[in-house]
Design a protein around this motif. Structure first.
Motif, short mmCIF file in Angstrom:
data_model
loop_
_atom_site.label_atom_id
_atom_site.label_comp_id
_atom_site.label_asym_id
_atom_site.label_seq_id
_atom_site.Cartn_x
_atom_site.Cartn_y
_atom_site.Cartn_z
N ALA A 3 -25.12 -33.57 6.04
CA ALA A 3 -23.94 -34.18 6.66
C ALA A 3 -23.30 -35.24 5.77
N SER A 4 -24.07 -35.81 4.84
CA SER A 4 -23.56 -36.86 3.95
C SER A 4 -23.08 -36.33 2.60
N ILE A 5 -23.17 -35.04 2.37
CA ILE A 5 -22.77 -34.48 1.08
C ILE A 5 -21.30 -34.77 0.75
N PRO A 6 -20.34 -34.61 1.67
CA PRO A 6 -18.95 -34.95 1.33
C PRO A 6 -18.79 -36.42 0.94
N LEU A 60 -18.11 -40.32 -3.65
CA LEU A 60 -18.50 -41.45 -4.49
C LEU A 60 -18.78 -41.03 -5.94
N VAL A 61 -19.53 -39.94 -6.12
CA VAL A 61 -19.94 -39.56 -7.48
C VAL A 61 -18.96 -38.59 -8.14
N GLY A 62 -18.11 -37.94 -7.34
CA GLY A 62 -17.16 -36.98 -7.88
C GLY A 62 -17.77 -35.62 -8.14
N ASP A 63 -16.94 -34.70 -8.57
CA ASP A 63 -17.38 -33.34 -8.88
C ASP A 63 -16.53 -32.85 -10.05
N SER A 64 -17.10 -32.88 -11.24
CA SER A 64 -16.35 -32.50 -12.44
C SER A 64 -15.91 -31.05 -12.39
N THR A 67 -15.77 -45.41 -10.16
CA THR A 67 -16.39 -46.00 -11.34
C THR A 67 -17.69 -46.71 -10.96
N GLY A 68 -18.75 -46.40 -11.69
CA GLY A 68 -20.03 -47.08 -11.48
C GLY A 68 -20.93 -46.43 -10.46
N TRP A 69 -20.35 -45.62 -9.59
CA TRP A 69 -21.15 -44.98 -8.55
C TRP A 69 -21.78 -43.70 -9.13
N GLY A 70 -23.08 -43.74 -9.33
CA GLY A 70 -23.79 -42.57 -9.83
C GLY A 70 -24.61 -41.93 -8.72
N ALA A 71 -25.34 -40.89 -9.08
CA ALA A 71 -26.11 -40.14 -8.08
C ALA A 71 -27.15 -41.00 -7.39
N LYS A 72 -27.85 -41.86 -8.15
CA LYS A 72 -28.92 -42.66 -7.56
C LYS A 72 -28.37 -43.73 -6.61
N SER A 73 -27.33 -44.42 -7.03
CA SER A 73 -26.78 -45.48 -6.18
C SER A 73 -26.15 -44.89 -4.92
N ALA A 74 -25.41 -43.78 -5.07
CA ALA A 74 -24.79 -43.15 -3.91
C ALA A 74 -25.85 -42.66 -2.92
N ALA A 75 -26.91 -42.06 -3.45
CA ALA A 75 -27.98 -41.56 -2.58
C ALA A 75 -28.68 -42.69 -1.86
N ALA A 76 -28.95 -43.79 -2.58
CA ALA A 76 -29.65 -44.92 -1.96
C ALA A 76 -28.85 -45.51 -0.81
N VAL A 77 -27.55 -45.68 -1.00
CA VAL A 77 -26.71 -46.29 0.03
C VAL A 77 -26.47 -45.33 1.19
N LEU A 78 -26.14 -44.07 0.87
CA LEU A 78 -25.81 -43.11 1.93
C LEU A 78 -27.05 -42.64 2.70
N ALA A 79 -28.22 -42.67 2.07
CA ALA A 79 -29.44 -42.31 2.79
C ALA A 79 -29.66 -43.27 3.95
N LYS A 80 -29.18 -44.51 3.81
CA LYS A 80 -29.34 -45.50 4.87
C LYS A 80 -28.16 -45.51 5.84
#
Length: 308
Positions: free
Chosen positions: A177-180, A185-189, A197-210
């Motif tokens: 449900a949080s994939i969109p 945040l991280v984009g899709d090349s 800018t600055g939002w990578g996979a780890k930071s986005a996952a950490a914030v959105l997991a919560k």
């Protein structure tokens, strides 16, 4: 009274665009008597018929008949057909024609994308009590938003890896449900939008997991209490570029309101049409051009197996 297990069906939804691209770059060139490049079509057809031979009774293929979609109006940099090999683009109509002749349901998308069709079909199919499992055959990460438990799964046919909901969470760090929101945040090349800018996979996952969704993320990063580096900078970026994050999430959100079929039995394969043998014969007669690429499976063997 419970339905007998034999009455349940599995639904296979195939990303025809991905398959055509994959076979185009994996197979040696082959041309029919008119000189048209047909190797990718030949490869996809053989692959789909192989699935039928292996027991896939209910299936459909979605294609990007036109690469551009409504998303190009929202974000001009969204993916287009620019730069795509003309001989690859030219095979889309032929693929749709040949698969239809083979008796396979095909959805050629124009306003929407093939991914939208797959998402809409997965929602429709999973609503049927007769369906045991829906298998979305594509590696595209935006389709991860459609995965549900072990009933709607995603299959990478190249690697033969299947992702259920637990596997999606393990791979991305967030629920389907949080994939969109994650892609916002991280984009899709691959689709042509950059994320923030600055939002990578780890930071986005950490914030959105919560917090699950963008709107639930507190503006004050001190309330996050997650393991994210440079949280203050991330929060500032999200606040500044909020409209872009919402736009990118909209680009990543697949449409599920497309009326593709009324009953899953409409996806049942009932054999090839009368036109199939002539079309498949033309593909089998195509001459393979010398290439250093690995040789692909020819249509003839798959066709014979299915017709047996």
């Amino acid at each position: 009274m419970a339905q007998p297990r034999s009455s349940f069906v599995n639904i296979y939804l195939i990303d025809g665009t991905y398959e055509l691209f994959r076979h185009y770059y994996a197979l040696p060139s082959a041309r029919d008597k008119e000189g048209r490049e047909v190797a990718a079509v030949r490869g996809v057809l053989g692959s789909v018929l192989g699935m039928i031979k292996a027991g896939a009774s209910h299936l459909a293929v979605a294609t990007d008949h036109v690469i551009e979609s409504f998303r190009n109006d929202l974000w001009p940099e969204y993916k287009t057909s620019e730069g795509v090999e003309p001989e690859l683009l030219a095979q889309f109509p032929l693929l749709e024609e040949v698969l239809t002749a083979a008796g396979v349901v095909v959805w050629p998308m124009v306003e929407f994308e093939a991914d939208d069709a797959l998402a809409a079909a997965a929602k429709l199919a999973s609503a049927s009590k007769r369906v045991e499992q829906v298998v979305i055959c594509t590696p595209d990460k935006d389709l991860a938003q459609c995965v549900s438990g072990s009933r709607v799964v995603q299959l990478n046919r190249r690697t033969r890896v299947t992702f259920d909901e637990a596997a999606i969470v393990k791979k991305f760090g967030v629920s389907p449900a949080s994939i969109p929101d994650y892609l916002g945040l991280v984009g899709d090349s691959a689709d042509g939008y950059p994320g923030l800018t600055g939002w990578g996979a780890k930071s986005a996952a950490a914030v959105l997991a919560k917090f699950g969704h963008l709107e639930k993320i507190p503006k004050d990063c001190r309330e996050w209490r997650v393991n994210a580096m440079n949280a203050s900078a991330l929060a500032a970026t999200l606040s500044r570029d909020w409209d872009q994050a919402i736009l990118f999430r909209r680009l990543a959100t697949l449409r599920t309101d497309i009326p593709l079929f009324d009953d899953v039995e409409q996806l049942k394969w009932n054999g090839p049409t009368a036109q199939f043998d002539e079309l498949a014969g033309r593909l089998d007669a195509a001459k393979t051009v010398a290439s250093t690429k690995p040789k692909g499976t020819r249509v003839k063997a798959a066709r014979s197996a299915v017709n047996d």
